[in-house]
Design a protein around this motif. Sequence first.
Motif, PDB file in Angstrom:
ATOM      1  N   GLU A  26       0.562  -1.088  -0.117  1.00 33.66           N
ATOM      2  CA  GLU A  26      -0.131   0.500  -0.027  1.00 33.66           C
ATOM      3  C   GLU A  26       1.343   1.137   0.098  1.00 33.66           C
ATOM      4  O   GLU A  26      -0.099   2.590  -0.886  1.00 33.66           O
ATOM      5  N   MET A  27       1.917   0.898   0.411  1.00 37.90           N
ATOM      6  CA  MET A  27       3.411   2.154   0.563  1.00 37.90           C
ATOM      7  C   MET A  27       3.580   2.898  -1.192  1.00 37.90           C
ATOM      8  O   MET A  27       3.500   4.381  -0.582  1.00 37.90           O
ATOM      9  N   PRO A  28       3.319   2.368  -2.239  1.00 34.95           N
ATOM     10  CA  PRO A  28       3.614   3.403  -2.526  1.00 34.95           C
ATOM     11  C   PRO A  28       2.733   4.144  -3.509  1.00 34.95           C
ATOM     12  O   PRO A  28       2.589   5.660  -4.016  1.00 34.95           O
ATOM     13  N   ASP A  29       1.579   3.592  -3.085  1.00 35.56           N
ATOM     14  CA  ASP A  29       0.540   4.941  -3.472  1.00 35.56           C
ATOM     15  C   ASP A  29       0.314   6.086  -2.629  1.00 35.56           C
ATOM     16  O   ASP A  29      -0.304   7.271  -2.150  1.00 35.56           O
ATOM     17  N   ALA A  30       0.508   5.349  -0.824  1.00 37.01           N
ATOM     18  CA  ALA A  30       0.149   6.466   0.077  1.00 37.01           C
ATOM     19  C   ALA A  30       1.406   7.564  -0.061  1.00 37.01           C
ATOM     20  O   ALA A  30       0.795   8.699   0.212  1.00 37.01           O
ATOM     21  N   LEU A  31       2.539   7.337  -0.651  1.00 38.11           N
ATOM     22  CA  LEU A  31       3.469   8.104  -0.879  1.00 38.11           C
ATOM     23  C   LEU A  31       3.599   8.949  -1.835  1.00 38.11           C
ATOM     24  O   LEU A  31       4.720   9.343  -2.242  1.00 38.11           O
ATOM     25  N   ALA A  37       6.385  15.720  -4.772  1.00 42.85           N
ATOM     26  CA  ALA A  37       6.735  16.654  -4.317  1.00 42.85           C
ATOM     27  C   ALA A  37       7.730  17.378  -4.228  1.00 42.85           C
ATOM     28  O   ALA A  37       8.519  18.472  -4.260  1.00 42.85           O
ATOM     29  N   ILE A  38       8.378  16.412  -3.208  1.00 44.01           N
ATOM     30  CA  ILE A  38      10.126  15.601  -3.419  1.00 44.01           C
ATOM     31  C   ILE A  38      11.049  16.125  -4.582  1.00 44.01           C
ATOM     32  O   ILE A  38      11.930  17.284  -4.155  1.00 44.01           O
ATOM     33  N   LEU A  39      10.242  14.813  -5.368  1.00 43.45           N
ATOM     34  CA  LEU A  39      11.072  15.033  -6.876  1.00 43.45           C
ATOM     35  C   LEU A  39      10.998  16.602  -7.051  1.00 43.45           C
ATOM     36  O   LEU A  39      12.186  16.824  -8.088  1.00 43.45           O
ATOM     37  N   GLU A  40       9.841  17.511  -7.501  1.00 45.45           N
ATOM     38  CA  GLU A  40       9.524  18.495  -7.814  1.00 45.45           C
ATOM     39  C   GLU A  40      10.775  19.629  -7.131  1.00 45.45           C
ATOM     40  O   GLU A  40      11.228  20.622  -8.126  1.00 45.45           O
ATOM     41  N   ALA A  41      10.798  19.700  -5.790  1.00 50.95           N
ATOM     42  CA  ALA A  41      11.789  20.653  -5.923  1.00 50.95           C
ATOM     43  C   ALA A  41      12.385  20.482  -5.417  1.00 50.95           C
ATOM     44  O   ALA A  41      13.753  21.326  -6.181  1.00 50.95           O
ATOM     45  N   VAL A  42      12.980  18.812  -5.523  1.00 52.87           N
ATOM     46  CA  VAL A  42      14.872  19.601  -6.412  1.00 52.87           C
ATOM     47  C   VAL A  42      14.708  19.260  -7.705  1.00 52.87           C
ATOM     48  O   VAL A  42      15.591  19.977  -7.519  1.00 52.87           O
ATOM     49  N   CYS A  43      14.390  19.235  -8.593  1.00 52.02           N
ATOM     50  CA  CYS A  43      13.975  19.907  -9.808  1.00 52.02           C
ATOM     51  C   CYS A  43      13.925  21.490  -9.699  1.00 52.02           C
ATOM     52  O   CYS A  43      14.649  22.235 -10.269  1.00 52.02           O
ATOM     53  N   LYS A  76      16.977   5.569  -5.381  1.00 52.87           N
ATOM     54  CA  LYS A  76      16.983   5.347  -6.160  1.00 52.87           C
ATOM     55  C   LYS A  76      16.147   5.743  -7.835  1.00 52.87           C
ATOM     56  O   LYS A  76      15.792   5.816  -8.639  1.00 52.87           O
ATOM     57  N   LEU A  77      15.091   6.120  -7.270  1.00 50.81           N
ATOM     58  CA  LEU A  77      14.007   6.252  -7.852  1.00 50.81           C
ATOM     59  C   LEU A  77      14.135   8.128  -7.987  1.00 50.81           C
ATOM     60  O   LEU A  77      14.403   8.611  -9.123  1.00 50.81           O
ATOM     61  N   THR A  78      15.049   8.927  -7.381  1.00 46.12           N
ATOM     62  CA  THR A  78      15.822   9.981  -7.463  1.00 46.12           C
ATOM     63  C   THR A  78      16.828   9.862  -8.930  1.00 46.12           C
ATOM     64  O   THR A  78      16.620  10.416 -10.059  1.00 46.12           O
ATOM     65  N   GLU A  79      17.637   9.151  -8.855  1.00 44.14           N
ATOM     66  CA  GLU A  79      18.909   8.652  -9.893  1.00 44.14           C
ATOM     67  C   GLU A  79      17.522   8.421 -11.394  1.00 44.14           C
ATOM     68  O   GLU A  79      17.912   8.935 -11.670  1.00 44.14           O
ATOM     69  N   LYS A  80      17.228   7.361 -11.462  1.00 42.03           N
ATOM     70  CA  LYS A  80      15.615   6.775 -12.103  1.00 42.03           C
ATOM     71  C   LYS A  80      15.534   8.171 -12.514  1.00 42.03           C
ATOM     72  O   LYS A  80      14.835   8.088 -14.459  1.00 42.03           O
ATOM     73  N   VAL A  81      14.734   9.273 -12.465  1.00 43.68           N
ATOM     74  CA  VAL A  81      13.341  10.264 -12.376  1.00 43.68           C
ATOM     75  C   VAL A  81      14.721  11.637 -13.108  1.00 43.68           C
ATOM     76  O   VAL A  81      14.416  11.918 -14.538  1.00 43.68           O
ATOM     77  N   LEU A  82      15.691  11.479 -12.233  1.00 43.86           N
ATOM     78  CA  LEU A  82      16.684  12.691 -12.759  1.00 43.86           C
ATOM     79  C   LEU A  82      17.918  12.814 -13.255  1.00 43.86           C
ATOM     80  O   LEU A  82      18.832  13.464 -13.821  1.00 43.86           O
ATOM     81  N   GLY A  83      18.295  11.312 -13.289  1.00 48.28           N
ATOM     82  CA  GLY A  83      19.222  10.806 -13.959  1.00 48.28           C
ATOM     83  C   GLY A  83      20.409  10.729 -13.298  1.00 48.28           C
ATOM     84  O   GLY A  83      21.627  11.767 -13.752  1.00 48.28           O
ATOM     85  N   ILE A  84      20.410  11.764 -12.175  1.00 46.31           N
ATOM     86  CA  ILE A  84      21.663  11.717 -11.318  1.00 46.31           C
ATOM     87  C   ILE A  84      22.396  11.368  -9.827  1.00 46.31           C
ATOM     88  O   ILE A  84      20.905  10.783  -9.041  1.00 46.31           O
TER      89      ILE A  84
END
Length: 142
Positions: A26-31, A37-43, A76-84
């Motif tokens: 259930e966690m992926p849907d909840a988070l 929002a975290i990834l958008e803030a990093v961008c 790992k998700l950050t690396e995948k989404v941002l390529g950093i």
Amino acid sequence: EPRVIEVKGRCLVQGLPKVVRISSLEMPDALEEPITAILEAVCTVIERTPPELVGDILHNGICFVGGGSMIFGLDKLTEKVLGIKAYIAKNPDECVILGAAKRFENYNKVSDGVLKFEKKDKTKNQKSSKNTAAENSGTGVV
């Protein structure tokens, strides 16, 4: 195999204490919303960062600190989404506390403008004892 834990809190509908069981499935849907929002803030931060510092970020990667950084797979998700390259600090839960302590330890050594703090001289303006502590302390906007 999915993990299940019990979470205690207050029911927002009834206002009473409640215990619910949550599965790791259930966690992926909840988070999803807070992680997005975290990834958008990093961008946004990277977009506003001077090019010479972006080069350092691309070379060294993004270091996550604080309790939220311990969300499984965030790096790992950050690396995948941002390529950093992204990684979690050695003691992420302590980093924020230790960093804040060091900052305030060196409060008077940092030049004005690094953080926009008003320094009030308590000896210069002796106010009545009715003033609150907030009025007598420095206020800050980070």
